[in-house]
Scaffold this motif. Structure first.
Motif, short mmCIF file in Angstrom:
data_model
loop_
_atom_site.label_atom_id
_atom_site.label_comp_id
_atom_site.label_asym_id
_atom_site.label_seq_id
_atom_site.Cartn_x
_atom_site.Cartn_y
_atom_site.Cartn_z
N VAL A 150 0.86 -1.18 0.00
CA VAL A 150 0.00 0.00 0.00
C VAL A 150 0.90 1.23 0.00
CG1 VAL A 150 -1.53 1.37 1.47
CG2 VAL A 150 -2.05 -1.05 1.02
N GLN A 151 0.68 2.09 -1.01
CA GLN A 151 1.48 3.31 -1.09
C GLN A 151 0.83 4.40 -0.23
OE1 GLN A 151 2.37 4.74 -5.05
NE2 GLN A 151 3.27 6.65 -4.27
N VAL A 152 1.64 4.97 0.66
CA VAL A 152 1.13 5.95 1.61
C VAL A 152 1.68 7.33 1.24
CG1 VAL A 152 0.97 6.56 4.06
CG2 VAL A 152 1.13 4.15 3.40
N ASN A 153 0.80 8.31 1.24
CA ASN A 153 1.24 9.70 1.02
C ASN A 153 1.69 10.27 2.35
OD1 ASN A 153 1.60 12.38 0.47
ND2 ASN A 153 -0.36 12.68 -0.54
N THR A 154 2.97 10.09 2.63
CA THR A 154 3.50 10.46 3.95
C THR A 154 3.82 11.95 4.05
OG1 THR A 154 5.68 9.82 3.13
CG2 THR A 154 4.51 8.21 4.48
N SER A 155 3.91 12.63 2.92
CA SER A 155 4.36 14.02 2.95
C SER A 155 3.20 15.01 2.93
CB SER A 155 5.28 14.29 1.76
OG SER A 155 4.59 14.07 0.54
N GLY A 156 1.98 14.49 2.64
CA GLY A 156 0.82 15.37 2.61
C GLY A 156 0.78 16.28 1.40
N GLU A 157 1.70 16.12 0.46
CA GLU A 157 1.66 16.94 -0.75
C GLU A 157 0.51 16.47 -1.63
OE1 GLU A 157 6.13 17.65 -2.18
OE2 GLU A 157 5.70 15.59 -1.57
N GLU A 158 -0.24 17.41 -2.17
CA GLU A 158 -1.39 17.04 -2.98
C GLU A 158 -0.98 16.31 -4.25
OE1 GLU A 158 -4.44 19.94 -3.92
OE2 GLU A 158 -4.54 20.35 -1.75
N ARG A 195 12.81 16.59 1.51
CA ARG A 195 13.18 15.77 2.67
C ARG A 195 14.17 14.71 2.27
NH1 ARG A 195 7.19 14.65 5.07
NH2 ARG A 195 6.82 16.66 6.04
N SER A 196 13.98 14.18 1.06
CA SER A 196 14.88 13.15 0.58
C SER A 196 16.29 13.71 0.40
CB SER A 196 14.33 12.60 -0.73
OG SER A 196 15.37 12.25 -1.59
N GLN A 197 16.38 14.93 -0.15
CA GLN A 197 17.70 15.51 -0.38
C GLN A 197 18.40 15.86 0.92
OE1 GLN A 197 16.48 18.53 -3.12
NE2 GLN A 197 16.92 17.26 -4.93
N THR A 199 18.19 14.04 3.55
CA THR A 199 18.43 12.81 4.31
C THR A 199 19.89 12.36 4.22
OG1 THR A 199 16.17 12.06 3.91
CG2 THR A 199 17.74 10.39 4.59
N THR A 200 20.48 12.10 5.36
CA THR A 200 21.81 11.49 5.38
C THR A 200 21.69 10.27 6.30
OG1 THR A 200 22.55 12.67 7.34
CG2 THR A 200 22.88 13.78 5.22
N ALA A 201 22.79 9.57 6.46
CA ALA A 201 22.74 8.41 7.36
C ALA A 201 22.46 8.86 8.80
CB ALA A 201 24.05 7.64 7.29
N GLU A 202 22.70 10.14 9.10
CA GLU A 202 22.55 10.61 10.47
C GLU A 202 21.22 11.32 10.76
OE1 GLU A 202 25.56 11.33 8.77
OE2 GLU A 202 26.40 9.52 9.65
N THR A 203 20.61 11.93 9.73
CA THR A 203 19.38 12.68 9.99
C THR A 203 18.17 11.84 9.63
OG1 THR A 203 19.36 13.60 7.76
CG2 THR A 203 20.45 14.91 9.46
N GLU A 204 17.10 12.00 10.41
CA GLU A 204 15.88 11.25 10.14
C GLU A 204 15.07 11.95 9.06
OE1 GLU A 204 13.70 9.53 13.47
OE2 GLU A 204 15.21 8.05 12.92
N ASN A 205 14.52 11.17 8.17
CA ASN A 205 13.62 11.70 7.14
C ASN A 205 12.19 11.55 7.67
OD1 ASN A 205 11.70 11.55 4.96
ND2 ASN A 205 13.42 11.37 3.54
N GLU A 206 11.50 12.67 7.71
CA GLU A 206 10.14 12.71 8.28
C GLU A 206 9.20 11.72 7.57
OE1 GLU A 206 7.32 13.73 10.94
OE2 GLU A 206 9.46 14.19 11.00
N ASP A 207 9.35 11.57 6.27
CA ASP A 207 8.48 10.64 5.53
C ASP A 207 8.67 9.21 5.99
OD1 ASP A 207 6.98 12.21 3.55
OD2 ASP A 207 8.98 12.78 2.87
N PHE A 208 9.92 8.86 6.26
CA PHE A 208 10.20 7.49 6.70
C PHE A 208 9.68 7.26 8.12
CE2 PHE A 208 14.18 7.69 3.74
CZ PHE A 208 13.35 7.66 2.64
#
Ligand SMILES: *Cc1c(COP(=O)(O)O)cnc(C)c1O
Length: 277
Positions: A150-158, A195-197, A199-208
Motif C-alpha cells: 500500500v502506497q502511503v502519502n506520507t508528505s501530505g503533498e497534494e 526531505r529526501s535531499q 536525508t543522510t545516514a545521520e538525519t531522520e527523514n520525516e516521511d520514513f
C-alpha cells in the motif's frame, strides 16, 4: 528473445560495478541483520541493461518498472526468472491486465485505493485459474498470491499519490479480507524531494518516520506481526538513510543505470551503442 540480445561487455561491466557499489552501501548501512531487498529500477532503460544484470555473474533478481506497456514488453522479452515489481502510478484500468498477463510479477508497490486492489485481485485470480487449466490437473505447485504494497502519502503533498496515513488501516484491511489472491506485504512511500535531499545516514527523514508509524498502527489494529509488513522506502538520493530508519526494501534507479532518457525517447529494444549520451 533474450538469446538474440547482445550485451555490450563494457556497458555490462559498468552496470555490474554500479550494482555492487550500491550493494556495499546497503550492507554497511544495514545494522539490523535482516536482509534488505534491492530493486534495480530499470524504467525507461533498455531491456538489454536488465539482462546484463540478471545474467551471471551479477544474477540480480529484482527489477522495478513504472509503466504498464513497457513492463509488459520487457517481461515478454526477458527471462521468466526475473522478479518484476510494478512501482509506478497505477491506472485502475491497467490493474487487471497487469496482474493477469505477467506471471513473474513479484509485487505491485503502488496500491492506493481499494478499487485497484479489487482489479488486481481479478487479474491474479484469472491467471491462477488459467495456470490450473494449463496444468491439466498436473502436479506443479499452486501460484502464490500476488504481493502488494500500500502506497502511503506520507508528505501530505497534494501532487503525491498514495493513501492518507489515516486511511491506511482500512485499505490494508480491505486487501486482507476481500482479496484472497493478493498478499499484503507492506507499505511504500516516495516522500518529498526536499526531505529526501536532506536525508543522510545521520538525519531522520520525516516521511520514513511517518511510514514506520503507519505500519505500527496497521499491525496493531489488524493484529498482525510487525515482521509481516515490510517498509519499502529509499531511492538513489536517500536509500542509505532509509535503511538506517528500518527500510526492508530500497528502490534504486539512477545510481545503477545512470540518468534516464525522456519518456518519449525511451526504447525497450535499444542497443547500448546507439544510446544517446
Ligand atoms: C523512479 C523511481 C525510483 C528510482 O528513483 P532513482 O532516483 O532513479 O533511484 C524509485 N521509486 C519509485 C516509485 C520510482 O518511480
Amino acid at each position: 528473445m533474450a538469446e538474440e540480445m547482445h550485451v555490450n561487455p563494457q556497458r555490462a561491466k559498468q552496470l555490474i560495478e554500479n550494482l555492487s557499489h550500491v550493494n556495499k552501501i546497503i550492507q554497511t548501512a544495514n545494522k539490523s541483520g535482516k536482509s534488505i531487498r534491492l530493486i534495480a529500477v530499470s524504467k525507461l532503460k533498455p531491456a538489454i541493461d536488465i539482462l546484463a544484470l540478471h545474467q551471471p555473474p551479477a544474477s540480480h533478481l529484482h527489477f522495478g518498472e513504472n509503466y504498464y506497456q513497457e513492463l509488459l514488453e520487457k517481461s515478454q522479452l526477458l527471462p521468466r526468472s526475473i522478479h518484476w515489481h510494478f512501482i509506478g502510478a497505477l491506472q485502475t484500468n491497467k490493474c487487471k491486465p497487469l496482474a493477469e498477463q505477467i506471471p513473474n510479477l513479484f509485487c505491485v508497490s503502488s496500491v492506493d485505493i481499494s478499487k485497484k486492489a479489487d482489479a488486481l485481485e481479478k487479474g491474479r485470480k484469472a491467471l491462477v485459474e488459467d495456470s490450473k487449466r494449463a496444468e491439466n490437473g498436473g502436479q506443479s505447485k499452486d501460484m502464490p498470491p500476488l504481493r502488494v504494497l500500500v502506497q502511503v502519502n506520507t508528505s501530505g503533498e497534494e501532487s503525491k499519490s498514495g493513501v492518507e496515513p489515516s486511511d491506511t488501516v482500512s485499505l490494508c484491511a480491505h486487501i486482507r479480507e476481500k482479496c484472497p489472491h493478493l498478499r499484503l506485504a507492506g507499505l511504500m512511500t516516495i516522500g518529498a524531494i526536499a526531505r529526501s535531499q536532506a536525508t543522510t545516514a545521520e538525519t531522520e527523514n520525516e516521511d520514513f518516520v511517518v511510514l514506520r508509524e503507519t505500519r505500527d498502527k496497521v499491525v496493531k489494529e489488524l493484529g498482525i506481526a510487525a515482521e509481516e509488513l515490510e517498509l519499502s522506502m529509499g531511492m538513489s538520493s536517500d536509500y542509505e538513510g532509509a535503511i538506517a530508519q528500518g527500510s526492508d526494501e530500497v528502490r534504486v534507479g539512477t545510481t545503477i543505470f545512470g540518468e534516464r532518457p525522456a519518456k518519449k525517447d525511451a526504447k525497450v529494444k535499444e542497443d547500448v551503442e546507439e544510446e544517446k549520451g
